[in-house]
Design an enzyme around this catalytic site. Sequence first.
Site, PDB file in Angstrom:
ATOM      1  N   LYS A 159      49.160  29.659  41.468  1.00 21.71           N
ATOM      2  CA  LYS A 159      49.392  30.073  42.854  1.00 21.71           C
ATOM      3  C   LYS A 159      48.715  31.423  43.087  1.00 21.71           C
ATOM      4  CE  LYS A 159      53.512  30.424  45.892  1.00 21.71           C
ATOM      5  NZ  LYS A 159      54.993  30.188  45.879  1.00 21.71           N
ATOM      6  N   CYS A 166      52.209  25.978  47.814  1.00 18.73           N
ATOM      7  CA  CYS A 166      53.087  26.537  48.864  1.00 18.73           C
ATOM      8  C   CYS A 166      52.428  27.675  49.669  1.00 18.73           C
ATOM      9  CB  CYS A 166      54.406  26.972  48.232  1.00 18.73           C
ATOM     10  SG  CYS A 166      55.766  27.087  49.426  1.00 18.73           S
ATOM     11  N   GLU A 224      56.414  21.991  44.256  1.00 15.83           N
ATOM     12  CA  GLU A 224      56.300  23.272  43.545  1.00 15.83           C
ATOM     13  C   GLU A 224      57.420  23.424  42.511  1.00 15.83           C
ATOM     14  OE1 GLU A 224      56.848  26.574  46.214  1.00 15.83           O
ATOM     15  OE2 GLU A 224      55.958  28.021  44.823  1.00 15.83           O
TER      16      GLU A 224
END
Lengths: 545, 545
Positions: free
Chosen positions: A112, A148, A41
């Site tokens: 994300k 994540c 990330e």
Amino acid sequence: MKIALCQINTIVGNIEYNKSKIINYYNRAVKDGADLAIFPELSLIGYPPLDLVEKKEFRLASTKALYEVASQTGNTGLLLGTIAEGDDNIGTDIHNSAIFCYDGKVQFLQHKSLIPNYDVFDEMRYFDSAKSIYVHEFKGEKLGISVCEDIWNDADYWYKQRYSYDPVKELIIKGSEVIINISASPYSYGKRESRKNMLSVLCKTERVPLAYVCFVGAQTELIFDGASMCFDAEGNLVKLGKAFREDYFIFDTKEKYMPIKTSEGSFEEETLNALIFGLKEYCEKQNFKKVIVGLSGGIDSALVTYIAVKAIGTENVHIILMPSKYSSEGSIKDSEKFIKNLGISYSNVSIQSVVKETLNALSPIITEEPKKIVEENIQARIRGVYLMAVSNQFGYLLLATGNKSEMAVGYCTLYGDMAGGLGVIADVYKTDVYRISNYINKEKEIIPKEIIDKVPSAELSPGQTDQDTLPPYELLDNILKMYLEENKEYEEITSIIGDGEVVRKVLRMVDNNEYKRRQAAPALRVSTKAFGYGRRYPVVQGWRR
Amino acid sequence: MKIALCQINTIVGNIEYNKSKIINYYNRAVKDGADLAIFPELSLIGYPPLDLVEKKEFRLASTKALYEVASQTGNTGLLLGTIAEGDDNIGTDIHNSAIFCYDGKVQFLQHKSLIPNYDVFDEMRYFDSAKSIYVHEFKGEKLGISVCEDIWNDADYWYKQRYSYDPVKELIIKGSEVIINISASPYSYGKRESRKNMLSVLCKTERVPLAYVCFVGAQTELIFDGASMCFDAEGNLVKLGKAFREDYFIFDTKEKYMPIKTSEGSFEEETLNALIFGLKEYCEKQNFKKVIVGLSGGIDSALVTYIAVKAIGTENVHIILMPSKYSSEGSIKDSEKFIKNLGISYSNVSIQSVVKETLNALSPIITEEPKKIVEENIQARIRGVYLMAVSNQFGYLLLATGNKSEMAVGYCTLYGDMAGGLGVIADVYKTDVYRISNYINKEKEIIPKEIIDKVPSAELSPGQTDQDTLPPYELLDNILKMYLEENKEYEEITSIIGDGEVVRKVLRMVDNNEYKRRQAAPALRVSTKAFGYGRRYPVVQGWRR
């Protein structure tokens, strides 16, 4: 599909350095015949970038670097994390994204979806959530790409969900044949096993293999352990990256691997490794070649010294002994024994004459007998002056040696023993300081037994011991862990401990000393709730039990 | 409708205190024949409560207090701010709410819709957004109730919107005849006028009157100015609460009032008042009766001393003069003149003998000639030891005297002149320190001209001046304001300033000294971007221009 997991250590803000490293690892993956190389990330800009994200020139530099990376790609895919700007005029319009490149171009972006904003995470400050999720087909395989937190909201695993939406479930519904997660997840003991279990349940339930690549490195107080993981479609952990160092390995989703049982060692082993790594990283990234420690003869400064030696080498640790008239004879003798065990250099300079001169100089103002606390604090602060003078003269980093229990209750002196650039064990409870010290000694006595067995004392006044002021450490730490880590409050803790008076006293001490901790050095975080960035408690407040 | 605006000062966490105050003001409103008494955002628990919100026992205590308040109500409405828990199992499930009580009961809840999460705001850490918005009819009038940020997303006013949704527009569409906003909005110069303009546009456009009640008080570094506002349906500001003190007044939506033209005084006046108020609040809420200041003969410590005298009174400020061999003769003379002007007490204790003894004691380690910076820092730190000794002995609060320009570039000594419990002017640029000092002197010379005219110097080595190390303050502050306040970066600042070298140097100094500021005292915030809580910059980072 052959996926190369590139578990790299990047530097926040150093886009050029990160870019070169990504290209180097990508080229290695190409050479190894990988179909795809994946990076953690925000690997291009470093994690966590904090307010750097708010700078337009910084974002432009990151975009430029992204296109340079993309231009280097051939038919091997490259998936990295960086920021991407949107094109509407609402919100931050900046995304934390996984970006897929091949054939010289940026081919696909997946922003994300779940933006963490608790504990040490402030991502909603910077990032808007993805508006949509797509499966990306590459070399005939449908890839479900997530970032994540996206993978941490599985209703099958968690009793309480943080978010109303599960992007990974959507990726699966949309036909993903492999799940990829690029991550930067700060370490605390137990998290690796917990992550393993969560990911295992996902793979087993959904009958899908998974490649999880995690950032390794430390960013001031935050320590990222790496330990990237791959799972087969039965939910077996089949690949595990090294902890606390860079790593690189290939996961072939079609190959059969032996399951790996455990991902994490003992508390003592992992925490010690995390601390050594965290200090090493701070020194390297801040360009400190050497450190100094004021060794008191107590266990805290001894443990910090040991960690420093392991982190940057015997020859780079310098010890200062600063006895006063209250220092026990044992303190100096034990310290010298310890120093000999480690083979490090040291100096011995008494604080006595300066303390005396200070009290003398202040006598026109402090006309009455100074309070005990004043004399104690002057000693601690003169030591601070000494250590900082050596730090300034030679450019050594001064390590703060306070533990979490003292930081919690304020059993420490601002600008005195709290002085230093990094709190090495400030997130380690006193009882855990003992556990780790005994672990260090398990094969050979490195920290002298006398230091471990000694009754804890600040040695700032005659016959003083910590327990004159504080509850026994076993009890204190028990209360602190419930209060800080588990977010329990007075009623609940008292129902467990029994003695409401001691609980009230400890909670008050913790609350009343917030002002001190606001001026403490950053503390290497190894627990689920450390003081500092992840715990935001008011200084001025009137909540009383 | 007669609305009593209760602009009260509450204490974070002190629910009992806040509850009593709310009940008292409510009773006053009842006596005055008001239809409704309104209180600021989160007034029952104090603002900002930070991680207290995460404590279950704290939330239970707040709920209990809410029902106690509600039970005291009759047919006069009471609208207050507090937290409310939801009943699903997703997210934090906690809301920042406006709660309407009458006839002894909680009658209506409106959760906050827009949850700010930028600068000093971390509300997404704690609060979920409202799922729905309703107009509440009370005494035949349709009330549109909103909480703080809800009213800051008007597409008619802002070029760029933070949020995709405008709850106040929805309240209007749903037929609100009066808009009410309960708020807690931290002050910086210009914000009051900007708020006035924004609210005026709303009222004028929508032809609706508005009552805006704002928290007054300071919470460590954050200063809330109060200055509650009421507007008629033509967009005229018709009622304005006092700034920096509690206030109470009645706004009758049916009455015709004279418009009020301006809401804010000069920069110097408002900023000075904000600082005086901020310090007063910190002392009162933290229970400090007296403060000490180390007066150097320079303008910064002089301004801090003046602020302290205005905040807590002449008799509660004690000055320590701590000359060294580098102190100019003028420094002591000018300080004594200033002390006489204010009529405050002082002590004079030289640091010379202790500095000498320290250098002597350290000579076995620092065998070469100590670097200039080492000797300078030792002087600053010995002064820190003195001041903290006096603080510890008498329980006085030590005020840190550094200004924003020095804090920005690190022209200050950790544990030395940075020592103190509160940075009184740490958010005031050096050039603004001069502006404010001249404003103080506008009728009569209070701060001696010699102090204002003196070439700025830390007086830590012979003939030293600030400009040996730093660019001229006019230029420095110009660069700093663009960098910090306006979030401009190297290219953009250079295109304005011209000299890229000086810009690069300043930006590096700011970035490289983040580690120092991490250990600084909380700073009273009076600008749009202060160091500390609202600016989160990495300590370890490699972003270079």
